[in-house]
Design a protein around this motif. Sequence first.
Motif, PDB file in Angstrom:
ATOM      1  N   LYS A   8       0.847  -1.182   0.000  1.00 36.52           N
ATOM      2  CA  LYS A   8       0.000   0.000   0.000  1.00 36.52           C
ATOM      3  C   LYS A   8       0.882   1.231   0.000  1.00 36.52           C
ATOM      4  N   ARG A   9       0.520   2.190  -0.826  1.00 33.74           N
ATOM      5  CA  ARG A   9       1.283   3.426  -0.900  1.00 33.74           C
ATOM      6  C   ARG A   9       0.488   4.571  -0.317  1.00 33.74           C
ATOM      7  N   ASP A  10       1.179   5.674  -0.101  1.00 31.15           N
ATOM      8  CA  ASP A  10       0.517   6.908   0.283  1.00 31.15           C
ATOM      9  C   ASP A  10      -0.249   7.466  -0.909  1.00 31.15           C
ATOM     10  N   ILE A  11      -1.054   8.487  -0.624  1.00 32.27           N
ATOM     11  CA  ILE A  11      -1.583   9.309  -1.712  1.00 32.27           C
ATOM     12  C   ILE A  11      -0.438  10.213  -2.140  1.00 32.27           C
ATOM     13  N   SER A  12      -0.025  10.103  -3.374  1.00 33.18           N
ATOM     14  CA  SER A  12       1.212  10.729  -3.834  1.00 33.18           C
ATOM     15  C   SER A  12       0.974  12.126  -4.398  1.00 33.18           C
ATOM     16  N   ILE A  13       2.066  12.859  -4.579  1.00 32.92           N
ATOM     17  CA  ILE A  13       1.985  14.188  -5.181  1.00 32.92           C
ATOM     18  C   ILE A  13       1.500  14.091  -6.623  1.00 32.92           C
ATOM     19  N   ALA A  14       1.841  13.002  -7.309  1.00 37.10           N
ATOM     20  CA  ALA A  14       1.379  12.826  -8.692  1.00 37.10           C
ATOM     21  C   ALA A  14      -0.140  12.728  -8.749  1.00 37.10           C
ATOM     22  N   GLN A  15      -0.728  12.031  -7.785  1.00 39.83           N
ATOM     23  CA  GLN A  15      -2.188  11.930  -7.749  1.00 39.83           C
ATOM     24  C   GLN A  15      -2.828  13.306  -7.532  1.00 39.83           C
ATOM     25  N   VAL A  16      -2.262  14.081  -6.622  1.00 41.69           N
ATOM     26  CA  VAL A  16      -2.815  15.407  -6.349  1.00 41.69           C
ATOM     27  C   VAL A  16      -2.631  16.320  -7.561  1.00 41.69           C
ATOM     28  N   ARG A  17      -1.476  16.258  -8.195  1.00 38.30           N
ATOM     29  CA  ARG A  17      -1.238  17.099  -9.364  1.00 38.30           C
ATOM     30  C   ARG A  17      -2.146  16.730 -10.533  1.00 38.30           C
ATOM     31  N   SER A  18      -2.593  15.490 -10.552  1.00 38.28           N
ATOM     32  CA  SER A  18      -3.500  15.070 -11.630  1.00 38.28           C
ATOM     33  C   SER A  18      -4.842  15.779 -11.544  1.00 38.28           C
ATOM     34  N   LEU A  19      -5.108  16.446 -10.403  1.00 39.34           N
ATOM     35  CA  LEU A  19      -6.363  17.170 -10.242  1.00 39.34           C
ATOM     36  C   LEU A  19      -6.356  18.527 -10.929  1.00 39.34           C
ATOM     37  N   GLU A  20      -5.176  19.038 -11.287  1.00 37.91           N
ATOM     38  CA  GLU A  20      -5.088  20.419 -11.777  1.00 37.91           C
ATOM     39  C   GLU A  20      -5.976  20.651 -12.987  1.00 37.91           C
TER      40      GLU A  20
END
Length: 330
Positions: free
Chosen positions: A97-109
């Motif tokens: 299991k991974r964290d919620i990553s910065i890539a996932q958050v940036r995909s919201l832009e």
Amino acid sequence: MNILKWHESQFQQLALRASTLPHALLLRGPAGIGKRDFAAAVAQGLLCEQPASALTACGKCQACHWLASGTHPDCRVLQPEIAEAGDDDEPTDKKKKRDISIAQVRSLEDFINISAHRNGAKVVLIQPAEAMNVNASNALLKSLEEPPPSVHFLLVSDRPHMLSATIRSRCQQIVLPPPSAVEALTWLKQKGVSQPELALAQAGGAPLLAVELDNPDYWVARRQFIDGLASRNFDALALAERCASQPIPQLINWLQRWTYDLASLGSGQRLRYNPDCAEVLDSTSKRVKPLEIMRFHRELVRFQRVVNHPLNPRLLLEDWLLRYRQLIQV
């Protein structure tokens, strides 16, 4: 999406101000009480095209069908990813299991800055919010500080203290309480849970977690472990060997809850997690010093933060059980 009975009041209060909802809500409360169901109901109410009333979705329109199938173009869900074995040069014998990553958050832009497909609201659901790593949290801050119109962020958290203060300060917090024991037991019986009282105790009063325990294999494995702990001739190494096939987080959780009950009885309080072992816990509590067992319990609680990544599960379990043996020796 149905709201659980014990959260109906909070949902109704939110619905009364549906037209002036803040852009970000932090839904907080203990694990396993239905916060995700609550968040899903709010999301559906925001996206429904023919709501029965404020925040109350019709369940029949195209938007509701899309949301139910997880394909609504104006809804995004961020949660920890599951990496397939072997990804990123990780060990190949398990998934991680991974964290919620910065890539996932940036995909919201792009998602939050383009027009809604259905000309209505857009929803970002983050669960559990504390799974965001530091970089992901920092990346989310800009969106929370300058949210586009009609974009709603719903953050769900079991442990809001693990979120940064800046994230918390930019959200309106909604505290969702656990149900009463009567409410939880009634709900569990309606679900057909075979041992509702014991399951609810083992789940710490969280009914959704109790449902997950309704598995004969779980109770057989727990009984084997508990019987080993309760034995007057407790053999730490033998118990570790017998339980070697069980997940280490589960074994540590059982030990943590066992020691909580010992400490509680030793200090004159009632047991919480193991009501089916009241007699043996009472006799064992007389063989330990309450302060020492409580310190041991607190170490177990702290260890839960890293329990999913043990270097050698068998040796780790043996170490904890050997330390427990020292505490109960007369």
